[in-house]
Design a protein around this motif. Sequence first.
Motif, PDB file in Angstrom:
ATOM      1  N   TRP A  95       0.891  -0.933   0.091  1.00 35.88           N
ATOM      2  CA  TRP A  95       0.103  -0.291  -0.155  1.00 35.88           C
ATOM      3  C   TRP A  95       0.984   1.432   0.385  1.00 35.88           C
ATOM      4  O   TRP A  95       2.110   0.866   0.759  1.00 35.88           O
ATOM      5  CB  TRP A  95      -0.702  -0.184   1.086  1.00 35.88           C
ATOM      6  N   PRO A  96       0.488   2.074  -0.435  1.00 41.16           N
ATOM      7  CA  PRO A  96       1.204   3.866  -0.515  1.00 41.16           C
ATOM      8  C   PRO A  96       1.614   3.798   1.004  1.00 41.16           C
ATOM      9  O   PRO A  96       0.552   3.768   2.100  1.00 41.16           O
ATOM     10  CB  PRO A  96       0.164   4.840  -1.349  1.00 41.16           C
ATOM     11  N   LEU A  97       2.663   4.644   1.098  1.00 39.45           N
ATOM     12  CA  LEU A  97       3.336   5.136   2.368  1.00 39.45           C
ATOM     13  C   LEU A  97       3.112   6.924   2.458  1.00 39.45           C
ATOM     14  O   LEU A  97       3.341   7.150   0.861  1.00 39.45           O
ATOM     15  CB  LEU A  97       4.536   4.409   2.858  1.00 39.45           C
ATOM     16  N   PRO A  98       2.714   7.419   3.009  1.00 35.92           N
ATOM     17  CA  PRO A  98       3.030   9.225   2.685  1.00 35.92           C
ATOM     18  C   PRO A  98       4.793   9.478   2.172  1.00 35.92           C
ATOM     19  O   PRO A  98       5.433   8.701   2.515  1.00 35.92           O
ATOM     20  CB  PRO A  98       2.530   9.521   4.864  1.00 35.92           C
ATOM     21  N   GLU A  99       4.443  10.429   1.446  1.00 32.66           N
ATOM     22  CA  GLU A  99       5.979  10.507   1.554  1.00 32.66           C
ATOM     23  C   GLU A  99       7.161  11.396   2.476  1.00 32.66           C
ATOM     24  O   GLU A  99       7.600  10.938   2.551  1.00 32.66           O
ATOM     25  CB  GLU A  99       5.655  12.265   0.517  1.00 32.66           C
ATOM     26  N   GLN A 100       5.652  11.594   4.329  1.00 33.24           N
ATOM     27  CA  GLN A 100       6.989  12.175   5.342  1.00 33.24           C
ATOM     28  C   GLN A 100       6.318  11.232   6.071  1.00 33.24           C
ATOM     29  O   GLN A 100       5.232  11.179   6.355  1.00 33.24           O
ATOM     30  CB  GLN A 100       6.814  13.463   5.113  1.00 33.24           C
ATOM     31  N   LEU A 101       6.813  10.410   6.953  1.00 38.55           N
ATOM     32  CA  LEU A 101       6.793   9.898   8.077  1.00 38.55           C
ATOM     33  C   LEU A 101       6.826  11.028   9.123  1.00 38.55           C
ATOM     34  O   LEU A 101       7.718  12.090   8.921  1.00 38.55           O
ATOM     35  CB  LEU A 101       7.396   8.492   8.190  1.00 38.55           C
ATOM     36  N   PRO A 102       5.888  10.458  10.351  1.00 35.14           N
ATOM     37  CA  PRO A 102       6.478  10.730  11.970  1.00 35.14           C
ATOM     38  C   PRO A 102       7.707  10.728  11.911  1.00 35.14           C
ATOM     39  O   PRO A 102       8.930   9.857  11.419  1.00 35.14           O
ATOM     40  CB  PRO A 102       5.325  10.378  12.475  1.00 35.14           C
ATOM     41  N   LEU A 103       8.486  11.837  12.397  1.00 30.12           N
ATOM     42  CA  LEU A 103       9.528  12.271  13.150  1.00 30.12           C
ATOM     43  C   LEU A 103      10.249  11.184  14.475  1.00 30.12           C
ATOM     44  O   LEU A 103       8.817  11.262  14.938  1.00 30.12           O
ATOM     45  CB  LEU A 103      10.210  13.982  13.227  1.00 30.12           C
ATOM     46  N   VAL A 104      11.396  10.518  13.665  1.00 35.73           N
ATOM     47  CA  VAL A 104      11.717   9.184  15.179  1.00 35.73           C
ATOM     48  C   VAL A 104      12.314   9.847  15.924  1.00 35.73           C
ATOM     49  O   VAL A 104      14.192  10.482  14.854  1.00 35.73           O
ATOM     50  CB  VAL A 104      11.422   8.112  13.944  1.00 35.73           C
ATOM     51  N   SER A 105      12.739   9.773  16.898  1.00 43.20           N
ATOM     52  CA  SER A 105      14.101   9.966  18.082  1.00 43.20           C
ATOM     53  C   SER A 105      14.697  11.490  18.200  1.00 43.20           C
ATOM     54  O   SER A 105      16.153  11.099  17.805  1.00 43.20           O
ATOM     55  CB  SER A 105      14.956   9.202  17.651  1.00 43.20           C
ATOM     56  N   ARG A 106      14.248  12.328  17.456  1.00 42.33           N
ATOM     57  CA  ARG A 106      14.410  13.665  17.383  1.00 42.33           C
ATOM     58  C   ARG A 106      14.002  14.515  18.361  1.00 42.33           C
ATOM     59  O   ARG A 106      14.150  15.821  18.015  1.00 42.33           O
ATOM     60  CB  ARG A 106      14.880  13.553  15.828  1.00 42.33           C
ATOM     61  N   GLN A 107      13.701  14.004  19.301  1.00 40.49           N
ATOM     62  CA  GLN A 107      12.599  15.180  19.690  1.00 40.49           C
ATOM     63  C   GLN A 107      13.475  16.274  20.892  1.00 40.49           C
ATOM     64  O   GLN A 107      13.269  17.475  21.172  1.00 40.49           O
ATOM     65  CB  GLN A 107      11.223  14.252  20.902  1.00 40.49           C
ATOM     66  N   VAL A 108      14.732  16.148  20.831  1.00 41.53           N
ATOM     67  CA  VAL A 108      15.570  16.785  22.421  1.00 41.53           C
ATOM     68  C   VAL A 108      16.095  17.465  21.405  1.00 41.53           C
ATOM     69  O   VAL A 108      15.925  18.821  20.996  1.00 41.53           O
ATOM     70  CB  VAL A 108      16.695  15.655  23.183  1.00 41.53           C
TER      71      VAL A 108
END
Length: 530
Positions: A254-267
């Motif tokens: 299935w298609p995925l969004p062009e931009q996925l949620p940001l991972v492990s960069r919260q700081v």
Amino acid sequence: MAQHLRIQLLGKFQVHLEDSSITDIDTSYRLQSLLALLVLNNAIPQPRAHIANLFWPASSTSQARTNLRKLLYQLKCYLPNGEKYLIFDRNHIQWNPSTNFSVDVFELRQHLDTIKQNPFELALLTKAATKYTGKLLPQIDDEWIQSIRFTLHEQMLYILERLVRLFNFRKQYIQAILYATKLVKLEPTDESYYCQLMRLHNLNGDKIKALEIYQKCFSMLRRELNLQPKPTTQALYQNILSSTHPFALDIPTWPLPEQLPLVSRQVELKHMQKLLAQMINGRTHCLLITGETGIGKTRLAEELLDHASQQGIVVARSLASNLHHNLALNGASQLFSTPEIIRRLSKIEPFWFREIIRLFPELLDEYPKATYQTKNSTTDSRSQRLIFESMARGILIDNQPTILFFDDLQWVDEETLNWLYYLLLYQRHTRLLVIGTYCNNEGNNQTFEKLRHNLYRQDLLTQINLSTLDQAATAMLASLFTKRPLPVEQQKTIYQLTMGNPRAIEDLLRPKVDTLVDSLKSLSFRQTVA
């Protein structure tokens, strides 16, 4: 006995007197080039006029010779007892061949001469490979060094290729892999060396590593040349994948969004949001995001830019390229194609408006009635200050919160970098935030390094260094592609293949990405990962 001076010109430039490092020369490429020229030609006195013309071809004869005298004086001062190493008169300069010194290039040449007499002597080949620690002064572009560098490099490629063939013939694959890896490092855009390394890892029974090499090749071709792997490379990849294993990794269709949620960069993001708030309150600042290729520098910046745009903050973007880094003000000109910046220009005083139109005549599409004098160079009779001030006024005219985003600062042209420094100092309390990404393993921009140093001194720079994702974060990002949590063994495998590089994870797992996707649908992994 006189102390021994050791000069390293291959790979990283270094000079040592016994155990002490002489670092003063490290900061000047011109000094390094002069030292290398004299040392590599120490048997023959070098005419001053010839060296001056080599180093300063655009200068007058008298000015070039003056420059050479100053450079020679610096070299003599930086070398301990420099007068004993340098022999010179009014017309010639020579490195004293009778002093106690050694040069890695000479040692390598001796091995290469011996190899010509014994081309199949394994000990000689391996010794030569050890001596070659990199290209001859890769940071120096002077014309005199090009042919010497090319000859040595080609000879070493031949040596390494011979070593790979010899160890492969003996089925000593670990040794063959060692030298095949060196070939990839020396020629990182040569697809054939990646294929050779894939075959050797496969012969050594390490298919996981062979697949990892393909991923590196795939990413390199896309990043550096905007190409796909050759059909032969893809066929080799398919052959390595052909054997079956105990379990498979399912890739969704299935298609995925062009931009996925940001991972492990919260700081890092929280820190950036704090800088954004300070800018809104009137603090001029520059934010630099650094890291290796594919680490997520642009993705992190875009997260902040999206947040800023939702608050009504003007965002102007400039994307640099190694193909255009010599075009004067190319980086800055892209900012003036932003609709919000273009509209601001209607508020600027006529004198400054005409200057901006002169610099960027494409703006006449928006202001067809504007008049200006045609001058295309930034080095004409108008001062650089006038040019820089007109551009600064165009950006800051209404003091509205503004972000200027420069992607790949390592490729931004020199004039734009100089203007950025001027802009950040122009008014220290404007609502301006400059954000730039910088790839640590690309380019060698000395103007940028000077800019970074100066901004640090002025307390105008914050730098965020991004590292690779750990195994847990890698698994989290991978699960966004697979739409389900992954078994621990598959998590380990993906981490080993990608080493936590977000772009490598995407290249491996995003569906329907050219030929890579179809093969990944049948990708299987070992149960046990070393």
